[in-house]
Design an enzyme around this catalytic site. Structure first.
Site, PDB file in Angstrom:
ATOM      1  N   HIS A   8     -10.203   1.161   0.402  1.00 58.87           N
ATOM      2  CA  HIS A   8      -9.828   2.522   0.813  1.00 58.87           C
ATOM      3  C   HIS A   8     -11.050   3.437   0.871  1.00 58.87           C
ATOM      4  O   HIS A   8     -11.190   4.246   1.808  1.00 58.87           O
ATOM      5  CB  HIS A   8      -8.805   3.105  -0.181  1.00 58.87           C
ATOM      6  N   HIS A  43      -8.816  -3.658  -3.518  1.00 57.64           N
ATOM      7  CA  HIS A  43      -7.953  -2.898  -2.612  1.00 57.64           C
ATOM      8  C   HIS A  43      -8.366  -1.426  -2.570  1.00 57.64           C
ATOM      9  O   HIS A  43      -8.452  -0.821  -1.483  1.00 57.64           O
ATOM     10  CB  HIS A  43      -6.497  -3.033  -3.086  1.00 57.64           C
ATOM     11  N   GLU A  44      -8.649  -0.844  -3.747  1.00 56.99           N
ATOM     12  CA  GLU A  44      -9.033   0.573  -3.777  1.00 56.99           C
ATOM     13  C   GLU A  44     -10.432   0.799  -3.205  1.00 56.99           C
ATOM     14  O   GLU A  44     -10.674   1.814  -2.543  1.00 56.99           O
ATOM     15  CB  GLU A  44      -8.937   1.110  -5.206  1.00 56.99           C
ATOM     16  N   CYS A  87       0.853  -1.200   0.000  1.00 54.77           N
ATOM     17  CA  CYS A  87       0.000   0.000   0.000  1.00 54.77           C
ATOM     18  C   CYS A  87       0.881   1.240   0.000  1.00 54.77           C
ATOM     19  O   CYS A  87       1.914   1.284   0.687  1.00 54.77           O
ATOM     20  CB  CYS A  87      -0.906  -0.003   1.232  1.00 54.77           C
TER      21      CYS A  87
END
Length: 504
Positions: free
Chosen positions: A469, A465-466, A423
Site C-alpha cells: 500500500h 501487504h501494508e 483488503c
C-alpha cells in the site's frame, strides 16, 4: 385512645411518601404511573386507608430516589407489623400485593442461543395474579434492530428484509411438565421491525385462566435469523418483576466478549451494576446476569462481539458500506496508487504520532464492524494520508498492533506460499497471492534511528501487504495472470487463520 405502634409506623410511612412525592413535583397519578400501580392505591396509602407493602415501598423508593428514607420507614413499619401479627398468631397472606397491582412476574429467565446462523429465544416467566380479575391472555413484543446505533440504516435494511411470522415459528406453553399445555397465540401488531402477540390461556382442548391469587409459568420460544438481528439482547421491565435472569449461549470458538448496560425512561445508559458471569462447557460459552427487584420501565441489555472466527451476519455489502463510512478509501481512488512520502524523523515526529493515532483509532472502529481472524492492517494512504506509515494487528487479538514508520523490505526468503488475501479497500472479494514466508523489514523509530525486524508466515504476509500500500500497489497486482478474484460469499475461510505446514 392508644394507637398501636404498627399503625403509628404506617402513618409515618404515609407522611414520608407524601413528603417525597411533593418534593419531586409529582401528582399521585404521575407517581402511580411510574410505579406501575393504580392511582387510587397511592391515595389510599397516603390517606392511611391501605397499609404499604414491600413491593410498593421498594418501587416508591426507586421512583422517588429518597436516599433510603422511604425504605427505612417501611422496614420500621414492617417489623412492628410482623411483631403484632406474631403475637396474635395470625398468618399473613403470602406475598400479598395491593388491589390494582394486576399481574406480577415473580421470575423471568430470558435465554438466547446462537446456532447455525440463527438466534433462538426462550423466555420463561413465573406469573402471579395479584389483581382482582382472571387473566386470559399475555402480551408479548418481538423486536428486531439489525443496526441499533444507525436507525436510518436499520430502517432501510428491515424495509428490504421485514420480519415475518413464518420465520419466527412462535411456540408457547403454560405450566410445567408433565402438566404442560400448549398456548394458542394471536397477532396484535404486524410491522417490518416488530410484532405484538397475544399469548392466550387456551387451546383447542379448553381454557386455563389465571385467577386472582393463583400462580402459573408460561414459556415461549421463537427464532430470528442473524441477518435481521444485531448483537444485542434486551429485556424491558413492563410489569412488576421480582427477579430477572438473562442468559446468552454463544459458540466459544468465536471468542465472544459480552458486556451489559441498563437504562430507564429518565436516565441515560449506564453499565450494569453487577458483572456478567461466564461459564464454559465444551464448545459453548454461557453468559448469565441476574438482578432482584428490577426497576419498573427499566431496560437491561447484553451486547457482544466475536473476537475471532466468522462474525455472524457479516454481509459483505454492509461491511463495505461501513468501511467507506469510517473513511477507508475504496479501490479506484487515485490516492491508493500514489507512493507514500517518507517522514523526516525526528523532525516530523509530531506528524508521525498524529498519523499513527488516527490509524489506530480507525483500526479499532474497523474491528467493531468485522472480526479478522487472520489479523488486519491499515496503511495511511487508505485514509487519504500521504505518509509512509502503517499499523498491523497480528492474528492474536490480544497482541498490541505493530507500528511501521518508513518501512522497506531489505530481505526475503526464496521459500514462499500462496494464500488468499483480502483488503479493506475492496472487502467483498478475496484473491490468491504468493508471498515469501520470511521477510526482513527496515523501519524507523520515532527519533529517526533505523531498526531491522524479521517477520514470519502470517505476520510476513500482513506486513508485506501494508508495504505494498505504501508503494502504491494492491494485492491484485501480485496475483498470477488469469486468476480470478473470489467473492467473499464463496470464499468460506473468513475469520480463520492462515494455515502453514509444521515441520518436525
Amino acid at each position: 385512645m392508644i394507637i398501636p405502634a404498627a399503625a403509628r409506623a404506617a402513618d409515618a410511612f404515609a407522611a414520608e411518601l407524601t413528603r417525597w412525592r411533593v418534593e419531586r413535583g409529582l401528582t399521585k397519578k404521575q407517581l402511580a404511573t411510574q410505579m406501575g400501580f393504580d392511582p387510587s392505591y397511592i391515595s389510599h396509602v397516603e390517606s392511611r386507608r391501605h397499609r404499604p407493602t414491600e413491593d410498593f415501598a421498594r418501587r416508591a423508593e426507586a421512583v422517588l430516589r429518597a436516599g433510603g428514607a422511604i425504605w427505612r420507614s417501611f422496614q420500621e413499619y414492617d417489623e412492628l407489623r410482623r411483631a403484632a401479627s406474631a403475637s396474635r398468631d395470625t398468618a399473613v397472606p403470602e406475598q400479598w400485593l395491593p388491589p390494582g397491582t394486576g399481574l406480577v412476574v415473580e421470575q423471568e429467565v430470558a435465554s438466547l442461543s446462537y446456532q447455525d446462523g440463527a438466534y433462538l429465544y426462550d423466555i420463561k416467566r413465573s406469573l402471579y395474579n395479584a389483581g382482582t380479575e382472571p387473566v386470559t391472555r399475555y402480551l408479548v413484543r418481538l423486536t428486531v434492530d439489525r443496526y441499533p446505533n444507525e436507525p436510518e440504516r436499520s430502517n432501510r435494511h428491515h424495509r428490504d428484509h421485514p420480519l415475518t411470522w413464518s420465520e419466527l415459528d412462535i411456540k408457547a406453553y403454560w405450566g410445567e411438565p408433565p402438566a404442560r399445555e400448549r398456548m394458542d397465540w394471536r397477532p396484535k401488531r404486524d410491522r417490518d421491525t416488530d410484532k405484538e402477540v397475544w399469548l392466550l390461556f387456551e387451546n383447542e382442548h379448553g381454557r386455563f385462566p389465571l385467577y386472582p391469587g393463583q400462580r402459573a409459568t408460561i414459556e415461549y420460544t421463537f427464532t430470528i435469523g442473524e441477518e435481521k438481528f444485531g448483537q444485542w439482547f434486551q429485556r424491558a421491565i413492563r410489569l412488576p418483576t421480582r427477579r430477572l435472569s438473562i442468559i446468552l449461549d454463544l459458540p466459544a470458538d468465536l471468542e465472544p466478549q459480552v458486556w451489559g448496560v441498563e437504562a430507564s425512561l429518565s436516565a441515560e445508559e449506564v453499565p450494569l451494576r453487577t458483572p456478567v458471569v461466564r461459564t464454559d462447557s465444551g464448545d459453548r460459552a454461557r453468559f448469565e446476569w441476574t438482578t432482584d427487584e428490577p426497576r419498573l420501565n427499566a431496560r437491561y441489555r447484553l451486547e457482544w462481539r466475536f473476537r475471532s472466527g466468522s462474525s455472524p451476519a457479516a454481509d459483505p455489502a454492509s461491511v463495505t458500506d461501513r468501511l467507506r463510512e469510517i473513511g477507508i478509501l475504496q479501490r479506484g481512488n487515485d490516492l491508493l496508487r500514489q507512493p507514500a512520502r517518507l517522514l523526516d524523523l525526528p523532525f516530523d515526529e509530531a506528524t508521525a504520532r498524529e498519523v499513527v493515532r488516527r490509524l489506530l483509532a480507525t483500526l479499532r472502529r474497523i474491528e467493531e464492524v468485522y472480526s479478522f481472524g487472520k489479523g488486519v492492517g491499515l496503511a495511511a494512504p487508505q485514509l487519504g494520508l500521504p505518509w509512509a506509515v502503517a499499523v498491523v494487528r497480528p492474528p492474536d487479538p490480544a497482541t498490541a498492533p505493530l507500528t511501521l514508520l518508513n518501512p522497506r523490505v531489505v530481505d526475503a526468503t526464496a521459500d514462499d506460499d500462496e494464500q488468499y488475501e483480502g483488503c479493506l479497500s475492496f472487502f467483498d472479494v478475496r484473491g490468491r497471492v504468493r508471498r515469501p514466508l520470511r521477510l526482513s523489514v527496515e523501519h524507523a523509530r520515532w527519533d529517526g534511528t533505523r531498526v531491522i525486524t524479521t517477520f514470519d508466515k502470517a505476520m510476513a504476509r500482513l506486513v508485506a501487504h501494508e508495504i505494498d500500500h505504501l508503494e502504491g500497489r494492491l494485492y491484485v497486482d501480485r496475483m498470477a495472470p488469469g486468476v480470478e478474484l473470489v467473492p467473499i460469499e464463496e470464499y468460506g475461510q473468513s475469520g480463520r487463520p492462515w494455515t502453514y505446514p509444521t515441520h518436525s
